[in-house]
Write a protein that holds these residues in place. Structure first.
Motif, PDB file in Angstrom:
ATOM      1  N   ARG A 125       0.836  -1.238   0.087  1.00 28.86           N
ATOM      2  CA  ARG A 125       0.310  -0.162   0.063  1.00 28.86           C
ATOM      3  C   ARG A 125       0.884   1.149   0.068  1.00 28.86           C
ATOM      4  N   LEU A 126       2.200   1.711   0.818  1.00 31.17           N
ATOM      5  CA  LEU A 126       3.242   2.739   0.920  1.00 31.17           C
ATOM      6  C   LEU A 126       2.997   2.272  -0.662  1.00 31.17           C
ATOM      7  N   ILE A 127       3.922   1.704  -0.996  1.00 26.79           N
ATOM      8  CA  ILE A 127       4.799   2.045  -2.830  1.00 26.79           C
ATOM      9  C   ILE A 127       3.859   2.587  -3.615  1.00 26.79           C
ATOM     10  N   TYR A 128       2.508   1.571  -3.442  1.00 23.41           N
ATOM     11  CA  TYR A 128       1.761   1.495  -4.340  1.00 23.41           C
ATOM     12  C   TYR A 128       1.296   3.173  -4.232  1.00 23.41           C
ATOM     13  N   ARG A 150      14.729  -3.791  -7.376  1.00 19.63           N
ATOM     14  CA  ARG A 150      13.409  -5.304  -6.951  1.00 19.63           C
ATOM     15  C   ARG A 150      12.334  -5.526  -6.450  1.00 19.63           C
ATOM     16  N   THR A 151      12.300  -5.101  -5.005  1.00 22.39           N
ATOM     17  CA  THR A 151      11.429  -5.533  -4.151  1.00 22.39           C
ATOM     18  C   THR A 151      10.835  -4.437  -4.664  1.00 22.39           C
ATOM     19  N   VAL A 152      10.306  -2.530  -4.833  1.00 23.03           N
ATOM     20  CA  VAL A 152      10.095  -1.371  -5.329  1.00 23.03           C
ATOM     21  C   VAL A 152       8.495  -2.353  -6.390  1.00 23.03           C
ATOM     22  N   GLU A 153       9.832  -2.652  -7.312  1.00 17.31           N
ATOM     23  CA  GLU A 153       8.844  -3.121  -8.756  1.00 17.31           C
ATOM     24  C   GLU A 153       8.109  -3.861  -8.432  1.00 17.31           C
ATOM     25  N   ASN A 154       8.753  -5.194  -7.701  1.00 18.28           N
ATOM     26  CA  ASN A 154       7.774  -6.403  -7.340  1.00 18.28           C
ATOM     27  C   ASN A 154       6.051  -5.878  -7.099  1.00 18.28           C
ATOM     28  N   HIS A 155       6.473  -5.347  -5.766  1.00 14.63           N
ATOM     29  CA  HIS A 155       5.277  -4.385  -5.097  1.00 14.63           C
ATOM     30  C   HIS A 155       4.598  -3.513  -6.007  1.00 14.63           C
ATOM     31  N   LEU A 156       4.798  -3.394  -6.270  1.00 12.48           N
ATOM     32  CA  LEU A 156       4.082  -2.093  -8.087  1.00 12.48           C
ATOM     33  C   LEU A 156       3.367  -3.090  -8.668  1.00 12.48           C
ATOM     34  N   PHE A 157       4.431  -4.401  -9.393  1.00  8.64           N
ATOM     35  CA  PHE A 157       3.584  -4.900 -10.168  1.00  8.64           C
ATOM     36  C   PHE A 157       2.394  -5.303  -9.703  1.00  8.64           C
ATOM     37  N   LEU A 158       2.986  -6.104  -8.808  1.00 14.28           N
ATOM     38  CA  LEU A 158       1.861  -7.053  -7.451  1.00 14.28           C
ATOM     39  C   LEU A 158       0.276  -6.141  -7.564  1.00 14.28           C
ATOM     40  N   GLY A 159       0.753  -4.590  -6.632  1.00 14.70           N
ATOM     41  CA  GLY A 159      -0.728  -4.118  -6.332  1.00 14.70           C
ATOM     42  C   GLY A 159      -1.290  -3.901  -7.532  1.00 14.70           C
TER      43      GLY A 159
END
Length: 171
Positions: A125-128, A150-159
């Motif tokens: 939620r925070l990253i999105y 890479r972790t941020v991009e993964n969270h953005l992708f999933l979000g």
């Protein structure tokens, strides 16, 4: 004096009887609306009454056609001005209606997005939110939160995927 008044009235009466149909045809040919042409023809003879002191039997026909021509020109000017105003109002109304409708739909979508956002895990939620609402890039978010890019991009992708699926189900 009364004979002069009678003469003017006789000229107008005779010209009405003699030229009404001719003037009506003249006007109908120019504006193609029969009922409007009948009204304008009446206006020609009403306006003729304003000039009764100037009338002579030999010039009344030309005077009638001059009045008819001027009335037709005035009518056409008003007609096109009305079309222009109607067009402007229609364009303005449809634009404002569309803008209002779009704003309502946008607000509804934003509310639905925030509801779905609240259901996401906290870090996602925070990253999105940082990406979507604060326009931060993945490297900026990674630097700010001390995470790998890479972790941020993964969270953005999933979000984003969750949000798309949510909107598909809503629509």
């Amino acid at each position: 004096m009364e004979t002069t008044a009678n003469t003017y009235d006789d000229i107008i009466t005779r010209s009405y009887e003699e030229y009404y149909q001719v003037i009506l045809t003249y006007i109908t040919y120019r504006i193609t609306h029969r009922y409007e042409a009948e009204d304008l023809t009446q206006d020609v003879f009403v306006r003729l009454l304003d000039y009764k002191q100037m009338l002579r039997p030999d010039t009344v026909k030309y005077f009638l056609f001059t009045i008819a021509r001027n009335i037709v020109i005035d009518y056409i000017r008003r007609y096109y001005k009305k079309q222009e105003i109607d067009s402007y109002i229609y364009d303005t109304m449809s634009t404002s209606t569309n803008e209002t409708e779009e704003k309502i739909i946008g607000d509804d979508l934003m509310t639905m997005e925030r509801i779905r956002l609240a259901a996401m895990p906290e870090q996602r939620r925070l990253i999105y939110t940082l990406n979507r609402f604060e326009n931060k890039t993945s490297p900026e978010i990674a630097n700010e939160l001390n995470l790998s890019c890479r972790t941020v991009e993964n969270h953005l992708f999933l979000g984003r995927r969750e949000m798309r699926e949510f909107f598909r189900n809503c629509i």
